[in-house]
Design a protein around this motif. Structure first.
Motif, PDB file in Angstrom:
ATOM      1  N   SER A  18      -6.213 -21.484  19.325  1.00  0.00           N
ATOM      2  CA  SER A  18      -6.635 -20.297  20.067  1.00  0.00           C
ATOM      3  C   SER A  18      -6.210 -19.012  19.354  1.00  0.00           C
ATOM      4  O   SER A  18      -6.859 -17.984  19.491  1.00  0.00           O
ATOM      5  N   GLU A  19      -5.145 -19.062  18.582  1.00  0.00           N
ATOM      6  CA  GLU A  19      -4.708 -17.904  17.806  1.00  0.00           C
ATOM      7  C   GLU A  19      -5.580 -17.714  16.572  1.00  0.00           C
ATOM      8  O   GLU A  19      -5.541 -16.667  15.949  1.00  0.00           O
ATOM      9  N   ARG A  20      -6.328 -18.731  16.225  1.00  0.00           N
ATOM     10  CA  ARG A  20      -7.188 -18.675  15.048  1.00  0.00           C
ATOM     11  C   ARG A  20      -8.651 -18.441  15.416  1.00  0.00           C
ATOM     12  O   ARG A  20      -9.515 -18.529  14.552  1.00  0.00           O
ATOM     13  N   GLN A  21      -8.907 -18.178  16.677  1.00  0.00           N
ATOM     14  CA  GLN A  21     -10.265 -17.891  17.156  1.00  0.00           C
ATOM     15  C   GLN A  21     -10.208 -16.581  17.917  1.00  0.00           C
ATOM     16  O   GLN A  21      -9.629 -16.517  18.998  1.00  0.00           O
ATOM     17  N   ILE A  22     -10.790 -15.543  17.324  1.00  0.00           N
ATOM     18  CA  ILE A  22     -10.736 -14.226  17.934  1.00  0.00           C
ATOM     19  C   ILE A  22     -12.152 -13.708  18.149  1.00  0.00           C
ATOM     20  O   ILE A  22     -13.088 -14.147  17.478  1.00  0.00           O
ATOM     21  N   SER A  23     -12.284 -12.782  19.081  1.00  0.00           N
ATOM     22  CA  SER A  23     -13.607 -12.216  19.321  1.00  0.00           C
ATOM     23  C   SER A  23     -13.486 -10.840  19.946  1.00  0.00           C
ATOM     24  O   SER A  23     -12.423 -10.441  20.425  1.00  0.00           O
ATOM     25  N   ALA A  24     -14.611 -10.144  19.932  1.00  0.00           N
ATOM     26  CA  ALA A  24     -14.740  -8.852  20.597  1.00  0.00           C
ATOM     27  C   ALA A  24     -16.150  -8.783  21.155  1.00  0.00           C
ATOM     28  O   ALA A  24     -17.087  -9.351  20.587  1.00  0.00           O
ATOM     29  N   THR A  25     -16.297  -8.078  22.280  1.00  0.00           N
ATOM     30  CA  THR A  25     -17.590  -7.975  22.956  1.00  0.00           C
ATOM     31  C   THR A  25     -17.820  -6.528  23.361  1.00  0.00           C
ATOM     32  O   THR A  25     -16.878  -5.828  23.739  1.00  0.00           O
ATOM     33  N   ARG A  26     -19.088  -6.127  23.292  1.00  0.00           N
ATOM     34  CA  ARG A  26     -19.453  -4.769  23.714  1.00  0.00           C
ATOM     35  C   ARG A  26     -20.938  -4.714  24.043  1.00  0.00           C
ATOM     36  O   ARG A  26     -21.749  -5.379  23.406  1.00  0.00           O
ATOM     37  N   PHE A  27     -21.287  -3.866  24.995  1.00  0.00           N
ATOM     38  CA  PHE A  27     -22.678  -3.555  25.288  1.00  0.00           C
ATOM     39  C   PHE A  27     -23.143  -2.491  24.293  1.00  0.00           C
ATOM     40  O   PHE A  27     -22.431  -1.523  24.030  1.00  0.00           O
ATOM     41  N   ILE A  28     -24.348  -2.678  23.752  1.00  0.00           N
ATOM     42  CA  ILE A  28     -24.956  -1.688  22.863  1.00  0.00           C
ATOM     43  C   ILE A  28     -26.337  -1.344  23.413  1.00  0.00           C
ATOM     44  O   ILE A  28     -27.129  -2.237  23.746  1.00  0.00           O
ATOM     45  N   ALA A  29     -26.624  -0.061  23.476  1.00  0.00           N
ATOM     46  CA  ALA A  29     -27.911   0.416  23.996  1.00  0.00           C
ATOM     47  C   ALA A  29     -28.973   0.340  22.905  1.00  0.00           C
ATOM     48  O   ALA A  29     -29.491   1.353  22.423  1.00  0.00           O
ATOM     49  N   ALA A  30     -29.267  -0.873  22.499  1.00  0.00           N
ATOM     50  CA  ALA A  30     -30.304  -1.145  21.493  1.00  0.00           C
ATOM     51  C   ALA A  30     -30.805  -2.560  21.739  1.00  0.00           C
ATOM     52  O   ALA A  30     -30.105  -3.384  22.330  1.00  0.00           O
ATOM     53  N   SER A  31     -31.997  -2.840  21.261  1.00  0.00           N
ATOM     54  CA  SER A  31     -32.562  -4.173  21.463  1.00  0.00           C
ATOM     55  C   SER A  31     -31.857  -5.205  20.591  1.00  0.00           C
ATOM     56  O   SER A  31     -31.350  -4.869  19.514  1.00  0.00           O
ATOM     57  N   PRO A  32     -31.839  -6.469  21.035  1.00  0.00           N
ATOM     58  CA  PRO A  32     -31.244  -7.505  20.191  1.00  0.00           C
ATOM     59  C   PRO A  32     -31.971  -7.618  18.860  1.00  0.00           C
ATOM     60  O   PRO A  32     -31.349  -7.888  17.831  1.00  0.00           O
ATOM     61  N   GLU A  33     -33.270  -7.370  18.854  1.00  0.00           N
ATOM     62  CA  GLU A  33     -34.043  -7.481  17.607  1.00  0.00           C
ATOM     63  C   GLU A  33     -33.594  -6.423  16.596  1.00  0.00           C
ATOM     64  O   GLU A  33     -33.422  -6.719  15.407  1.00  0.00           O
ATOM     65  N   ALA A  34     -33.384  -5.194  17.062  1.00  0.00           N
ATOM     66  CA  ALA A  34     -32.931  -4.124  16.155  1.00  0.00           C
ATOM     67  C   ALA A  34     -31.537  -4.427  15.615  1.00  0.00           C
ATOM     68  O   ALA A  34     -31.272  -4.238  14.420  1.00  0.00           O
ATOM     69  N   LEU A  35     -30.656  -4.899  16.473  1.00  0.00           N
ATOM     70  CA  LEU A  35     -29.300  -5.252  16.041  1.00  0.00           C
ATOM     71  C   LEU A  35     -29.318  -6.412  15.062  1.00  0.00           C
ATOM     72  O   LEU A  35     -28.611  -6.406  14.045  1.00  0.00           O
TER      73      LEU A  35
END
Length: 153
Positions: free
Chosen positions: A4-21
């Motif tokens: 679990s210490e070797r698996q990290i992540s971050a999450t955020r909402f972005i005001a753009a389409s998934p296709e553009a990202l």
């Protein structure tokens, strides 16, 4: 060290389409523009990822060239790769991007998993990747995508 210490992540909402990202993520030549780890230097154009099994080549800071082997792929939604020195087997770490369409944009999750990394010489560099550096990549990606979207409005 726990997995679990070797698996990290971050999450955020972005005001753009998934296709553009996804276009910014799946095009290695664009990756240095949003890299929050300040690790990527350049990639030749024309390497846009399209499927599991694709390999793209990236030059890191310090002129270290890496092959990135795509191991997960769903167009517009998911991409993950395992980096390795050119011509060598992957040492066991994984970068992943997951995009979930939501009202008004996209929920973006960026993760780094080094639970299968076995070379102790690579541990210090792996530990330098934190939720904050992953979030920095997401934030830079958001800035690029949102600026592009605003320019098209």
């Amino acid at each position: 060290m726990e997995d679990s210490e070797r698996q990290i992540s971050a999450t955020r909402f972005i005001a753009a389409s998934p296709e553009a990202l996804f276009e910014l993520i799946a095009d290695p030549a664009a990756q240095p523009r949003w890299d929050g780890n300040n690790n990527l230097s350049s990639a030749a154009p024309g390497q846009r990822v399209r499927a599991v099994g694709d390999v793209f080549v990236m030059t890191n800071i310090g002129d270290r060239v890496r092959e990135n082997h795509v191991v997960e792929f769903t167009e517009g939604r998911l991409i993950a790769w395992r980096p390795s020195p050119v011509g060598e087997s992957a040492p066991g770490h994984l970068w992943r991007w997951e995009l979930e369409p939501t009202t008004g944009g996209t929920l973006v999750r960026h993760s780094y998993d080094w639970s299968e990394l076995t070379d102790p010489a690579r541990f210090e560099r792996a530990r330098a990747n934190t939720p904050e550096t992953l979030r920095a990549s997401i934030d830079r990606l958001a800035e690029l995508a949102e600026d592009t979207a605003a320019a098209h409005d």
